[in-house]
Design an enzyme around this catalytic site. Sequence first.
Site, short mmCIF file in Angstrom:
data_model
loop_
_atom_site.label_atom_id
_atom_site.label_comp_id
_atom_site.label_asym_id
_atom_site.label_seq_id
_atom_site.Cartn_x
_atom_site.Cartn_y
_atom_site.Cartn_z
N ASP A 36 0.80 -1.22 0.00
CA ASP A 36 0.00 0.00 0.00
C ASP A 36 0.83 1.27 0.00
O ASP A 36 0.28 2.37 -0.02
CB ASP A 36 -0.94 0.01 1.21
CG ASP A 36 -2.16 -0.89 0.99
OD1 ASP A 36 -2.23 -1.50 -0.09
OD2 ASP A 36 -3.00 -0.99 1.89
N ASP A 282 -13.40 34.60 -34.53
CA ASP A 282 -12.99 33.20 -34.51
C ASP A 282 -13.82 32.40 -33.52
O ASP A 282 -14.21 31.26 -33.79
CB ASP A 282 -11.52 33.09 -34.13
CG ASP A 282 -10.63 33.49 -35.29
OD1 ASP A 282 -9.48 33.80 -35.05
OD2 ASP A 282 -11.13 33.50 -36.45
N GLY A 417 -7.60 22.57 -34.40
CA GLY A 417 -8.25 21.74 -35.40
C GLY A 417 -8.49 22.50 -36.68
O GLY A 417 -8.32 21.98 -37.78
#
Length: 521
Positions: A36, A282, A417
């Site tokens: 752990d 834009d 993009g």
Amino acid sequence: MQLTLWTYEGPPHVGAMRIAASMTGVHYVLHAPQGDTYADLLFTMIERRDSRPPVTYSTFQARDLGGDTAELFKTAARQAYERFRPDVMLVGASCTAELIQDDPGGLARALALPIPVVPLELPAYQKKENWGAAETFLQLVRALAAPGARAERSASVSSRPPSCNILGATALGFRNRDDVPEVRRILERLGIEVRVVAPLGATAADIARLGEADFNVVLYPEIAQRTADWLKRTFGQPMTTVVPIGVGATRDFIAEVKTLAGIDKSFGREQTRLPWYARSVDSTYLTGKRVFVFGDATHAIAAARVASRELGFEVVGLGTYSREFAREVRAAAAGYGIEALITDDYLDVEAHVASLQPELVLGSQMERHIAKRLGIPAAVISAPVHVQDFPARTSPQMGFEGANVLFDTWVHPLMMGLEEHLVTMFRDDFEFGEGRAPSHLGHAPAPAAPAEVQATESPAAAAPAAGSPVPWTLDAEKELRKVPFFVRGKARRNTEAYAGTRGIALITVETLYDAKAHFGR
């Protein structure tokens, strides 16, 4: 119990570690097996801390289970005190150690250490990380907050400026480190004194002074709401309810704190560019983009508001893995006319994203991976996050500067993009071919004759997209590349679905435009 590859939250003892790692002079002794100790990596690797979290593990092994594991814990607690000399000690058990039913709180009390020891009861199989952090913070405050702080506040109320505490910021919190200075600047500009920031950067002495402030600012309800409720009951301190993420919410936050502080001071000029950028040419081009939002409740609700009201996006999906705040997220989703997604299964989230086909995904690092697989732009707005989401620069989410960061983070993936779309569209043009020198140099070589593109109805030479049941012609693939990058994946999926339902064996340019007309109706 369900096995999974990814999880949005760790067990509650990781939440306790976040509180201990946020503060100074606090040490956490965790009854836990050797395996752990992995949680240290969350702080040193993911958050890039320059030191280990202040945690000592009892680190019992399988061979110890037949012996006295309680003595192992007592030894670990005693040695931790002697080595680190903390002001406060937290003690508890990990999810694995919970099964052996030792009592870390009782064992620590038996040591009679000369410091406050706060036992933690964190049910590992019912609760998760954020609840563990909230419970740990609450127990620390209940143990350390001085009863006389309220009297101190009442005695000096007429001779000092209004004051508040900032609650909820922790280690491993998404941009918590940068949000606190931004919110502090807003408060101080209004003439409000910040008494204590907790748990991030606080000491035990700071916790004792919490009751001296006039009210509390709750930055992250998942962590601080329960503590703020207790402070209200105990010291009569009201609290904020607005999280200042986005321009509108920041203005609402300022109005709320002015009311709580009893002041009417003007904030002055807002240093924000988001409203104008969102109205610019834009950005207007991006209006109406369909967005899916998922994360912790605080950031998911805030992100949906910013996306809808300030950037003009359409919220088509909203959800959270924070089941404790499912009611708030459902109420927010109802405002957008949709049903909230409440789940901690990333496969459910992936199925929703795939079915909704949004044009932008705002989520945790899990949603970033999902969006990447589906070819959808994405931005991270919430924990869990990875190493790149702890930047070296300042990058808040809250306040007016935080709103500027949101615009850059969310809109630029779509703008990139657009740029890629232009590069792709003109890649075959003789003036912009890859072999051309920059035109501003004035001595570019003569353009080569453009390669003749042969129309063909034969299947594309390149392999069709993975999972596509229908092949594409070269011309159709070429035409598809003219579709903007950020919707190209959706155009491909729609075309293939259209072809599949009509038994079309080969996708041509005509098929592509027929599908576009079909889905555009």
